[in-house]
Design a protein around this motif. Sequence first.
Motif, PDB file in Angstrom:
ATOM      1  N   VAL A 282     -10.851   0.111 -35.634  1.00 20.78           N
ATOM      2  CA  VAL A 282      -9.600   0.846 -35.828  1.00 20.78           C
ATOM      3  C   VAL A 282      -9.880   2.326 -35.603  1.00 20.78           C
ATOM      4  O   VAL A 282     -10.831   2.880 -36.172  1.00 20.78           O
ATOM      5  CB  VAL A 282      -9.034   0.637 -37.242  1.00 20.78           C
ATOM      6  N   VAL A 283      -9.072   2.967 -34.785  1.00 21.05           N
ATOM      7  CA  VAL A 283      -9.116   4.418 -34.652  1.00 21.05           C
ATOM      8  C   VAL A 283      -8.153   5.002 -35.682  1.00 21.05           C
ATOM      9  O   VAL A 283      -6.946   4.735 -35.644  1.00 21.05           O
ATOM     10  CB  VAL A 283      -8.731   4.868 -33.228  1.00 21.05           C
ATOM     11  N   ALA A 284      -8.709   5.761 -36.627  1.00 20.27           N
ATOM     12  CA  ALA A 284      -7.925   6.365 -37.705  1.00 20.27           C
ATOM     13  C   ALA A 284      -7.702   7.836 -37.400  1.00 20.27           C
ATOM     14  O   ALA A 284      -8.550   8.500 -36.793  1.00 20.27           O
ATOM     15  CB  ALA A 284      -8.641   6.203 -39.043  1.00 20.27           C
ATOM     16  N   MET A 285      -6.578   8.365 -37.856  1.00 21.53           N
ATOM     17  CA  MET A 285      -6.201   9.723 -37.495  1.00 21.53           C
ATOM     18  C   MET A 285      -6.920  10.803 -38.293  1.00 21.53           C
ATOM     19  O   MET A 285      -6.998  11.948 -37.849  1.00 21.53           O
ATOM     20  CB  MET A 285      -4.685   9.905 -37.644  1.00 21.53           C
ATOM     21  N   TYR A 286      -7.441  10.461 -39.477  1.00 20.86           N
ATOM     22  CA  TYR A 286      -8.152  11.481 -40.261  1.00 20.86           C
ATOM     23  C   TYR A 286      -9.119  10.794 -41.219  1.00 20.86           C
ATOM     24  O   TYR A 286      -9.101   9.563 -41.386  1.00 20.86           O
ATOM     25  CB  TYR A 286      -7.192  12.418 -40.997  1.00 20.86           C
ATOM     26  N   HIS A 287      -9.963  11.579 -41.838  1.00 18.57           N
ATOM     27  CA  HIS A 287     -11.108  11.126 -42.626  1.00 18.57           C
ATOM     28  C   HIS A 287     -10.748  10.074 -43.666  1.00 18.57           C
ATOM     29  O   HIS A 287     -11.231   8.937 -43.628  1.00 18.57           O
ATOM     30  CB  HIS A 287     -11.747  12.370 -43.280  1.00 18.57           C
ATOM     31  N   ASP A 288      -9.891  10.404 -44.612  1.00 16.24           N
ATOM     32  CA  ASP A 288      -9.641   9.483 -45.715  1.00 16.24           C
ATOM     33  C   ASP A 288      -8.837   8.261 -45.273  1.00 16.24           C
ATOM     34  O   ASP A 288      -8.999   7.183 -45.842  1.00 16.24           O
ATOM     35  CB  ASP A 288      -8.925  10.197 -46.867  1.00 16.24           C
ATOM     36  N   GLN A 289      -7.984   8.412 -44.284  1.00 15.90           N
ATOM     37  CA  GLN A 289      -7.235   7.257 -43.795  1.00 15.90           C
ATOM     38  C   GLN A 289      -8.181   6.150 -43.343  1.00 15.90           C
ATOM     39  O   GLN A 289      -7.959   4.972 -43.604  1.00 15.90           O
ATOM     40  CB  GLN A 289      -6.326   7.659 -42.635  1.00 15.90           C
ATOM     41  N   LEU A 291     -11.733   6.044 -43.965  1.00 19.32           N
ATOM     42  CA  LEU A 291     -12.892   5.740 -44.796  1.00 19.32           C
ATOM     43  C   LEU A 291     -12.550   4.990 -46.073  1.00 19.32           C
ATOM     44  O   LEU A 291     -13.352   4.188 -46.561  1.00 19.32           O
ATOM     45  CB  LEU A 291     -13.653   7.026 -45.124  1.00 19.32           C
ATOM     46  N   ILE A 292     -11.380   5.233 -46.638  1.00 14.78           N
ATOM     47  CA  ILE A 292     -11.028   4.547 -47.883  1.00 14.78           C
ATOM     48  C   ILE A 292     -11.047   3.028 -47.708  1.00 14.78           C
ATOM     49  O   ILE A 292     -11.640   2.314 -48.534  1.00 14.78           O
ATOM     50  CB  ILE A 292      -9.684   5.045 -48.437  1.00 14.78           C
ATOM     51  N   PRO A 293     -10.426   2.461 -46.661  1.00 18.97           N
ATOM     52  CA  PRO A 293     -10.460   0.994 -46.541  1.00 18.97           C
ATOM     53  C   PRO A 293     -11.873   0.421 -46.429  1.00 18.97           C
ATOM     54  O   PRO A 293     -12.183  -0.606 -47.030  1.00 18.97           O
ATOM     55  CB  PRO A 293      -9.650   0.729 -45.267  1.00 18.97           C
ATOM     56  N   VAL A 294     -12.739   1.077 -45.644  1.00 18.03           N
ATOM     57  CA  VAL A 294     -14.092   0.552 -45.475  1.00 18.03           C
ATOM     58  C   VAL A 294     -14.867   0.659 -46.785  1.00 18.03           C
ATOM     59  O   VAL A 294     -15.551  -0.286 -47.204  1.00 18.03           O
ATOM     60  CB  VAL A 294     -14.839   1.294 -44.349  1.00 18.03           C
ATOM     61  N   LYS A 295     -14.755   1.795 -47.452  1.00 22.91           N
ATOM     62  CA  LYS A 295     -15.500   1.970 -48.704  1.00 22.91           C
ATOM     63  C   LYS A 295     -14.978   1.049 -49.804  1.00 22.91           C
ATOM     64  O   LYS A 295     -15.747   0.591 -50.657  1.00 22.91           O
ATOM     65  CB  LYS A 295     -15.442   3.429 -49.136  1.00 22.91           C
ATOM     66  N   TYR A 296     -13.697   0.761 -49.786  1.00 28.65           N
ATOM     67  CA  TYR A 296     -13.148  -0.158 -50.782  1.00 28.65           C
ATOM     68  C   TYR A 296     -13.772  -1.541 -50.655  1.00 28.65           C
ATOM     69  O   TYR A 296     -13.956  -2.245 -51.655  1.00 28.65           O
ATOM     70  CB  TYR A 296     -11.626  -0.255 -50.624  1.00 28.65           C
ATOM     71  N   LEU A 297     -14.102  -1.935 -49.439  1.00 28.18           N
ATOM     72  CA  LEU A 297     -14.699  -3.249 -49.218  1.00 28.18           C
ATOM     73  C   LEU A 297     -16.145  -3.324 -49.691  1.00 28.18           C
ATOM     74  O   LEU A 297     -16.717  -4.404 -49.766  1.00 28.18           O
ATOM     75  CB  LEU A 297     -14.631  -3.619 -47.732  1.00 28.18           C
ATOM     76  N   GLY A 298     -16.759  -2.184 -50.001  1.00 24.99           N
ATOM     77  CA  GLY A 298     -18.112  -2.211 -50.535  1.00 24.99           C
ATOM     78  C   GLY A 298     -18.994  -1.138 -49.960  1.00 24.99           C
ATOM     79  O   GLY A 298     -19.444  -1.259 -48.818  1.00 24.99           O
ATOM     80  N   VAL A 299     -19.222  -0.094 -50.743  1.00 26.73           N
ATOM     81  CA  VAL A 299     -20.083   1.006 -50.297  1.00 26.73           C
ATOM     82  C   VAL A 299     -21.495   0.511 -50.016  1.00 26.73           C
ATOM     83  O   VAL A 299     -22.185   1.007 -49.121  1.00 26.73           O
ATOM     84  CB  VAL A 299     -20.086   2.130 -51.356  1.00 26.73           C
TER      85      VAL A 299
END
Length: 347
Positions: A282-289, A291-299
């Motif tokens: 997925v190409v996301a438009m900005y940092h938190d948009q 990174l939050i989904p990926v980190k939620y799945l498990g840092v």
Amino acid sequence: MTHALPPPLAISMGDPAGIGPEIIAKVFRDQPQAAQGCFVAGDLAVMRRAAAAIRGPHGVDLPVAEIETSADAWRVPARCIPLLQATPALEPPAWGAVSAAAGRAAADCVVWSARAALRGELAGVVTAPLHKQALAAAGVRFPGHTELLQAEAAAHVGCPVERMPVRMMLANDELRTVLVSIHVALRAAIAAVTFDNVLQTVRIAHEALSRALGRAPRIGVAGLNPHAGEGGLMGREEVEVIAPAVQAACKAGMLASGPLPPDTIFMRARNVAQHPGEFDVVVAMYHDQGLIPVKYLGVEQGVNVTLGLPLVRTSPDHGTAFDLAGTGRADPASLLAAIRMARQLAG
């Protein structure tokens, strides 16, 4: 007939006041097969302190062997840390303390590793976490690894930094996301959503993942606004900027789709047994948009990859964790995942 050993991987030690040295030591102690052909670009005293911190009251000593060249990493036995002194000898700083000395040492190790990789001496670089305040205190003019590595690569090939475009990809087994902008304020991130930046991000993701996957990746492009703008009712960026960039990417032969609503695109891309992902990235438009989904799945399984560089660079998906530093409790899983991904990308 003997075969030449492949170039080793360098692991830069990160901020010596954080958990980087400890998780590195745990990988060499507990995952000797994964650590084979790796060495630490760091400081001898810092790594010896880290080895002692994870030993515990009844543990076995983990030796640290100083090496002279990166190739010596292959000659160090298992469960021994090969250490190349990549910064002036350091008095280990207090655990969990921000200091200019720690920031300077951490930056030195990244710069040494990057330059060795650019000379072709390394298969890649795995970077343990930096502390941005410590970097700033040391007078380092870059806010993090990505920008520092970009500058080193540009200097190596003799081009301006703006002609060495890079992007951050965060990945785990279920989801990959690449960011249009990285470490900038949100207002600046919105301003960075331009036709050129979006198209360039799609192109960089396409080129990097085509090599890694052996085929053209399916790229989902997120919108910027709620519901991807609802046809212009909630913002015009999708209509005027993002959609034209996606169309241009498709005309150039890339498998891009979007802009798609950011509140559902990550669920559609998530790759699990019961739901194979619709997109490879997925190409996301900005940092938190992004990174939050990926980190939620498990840092603990996330890996940070810098795309667009003429070298392989991966990193764990977490910071210096000053509150854990020195306790021996830090989890090395993300670093281990970063080492494995670096090997995959290096071929």
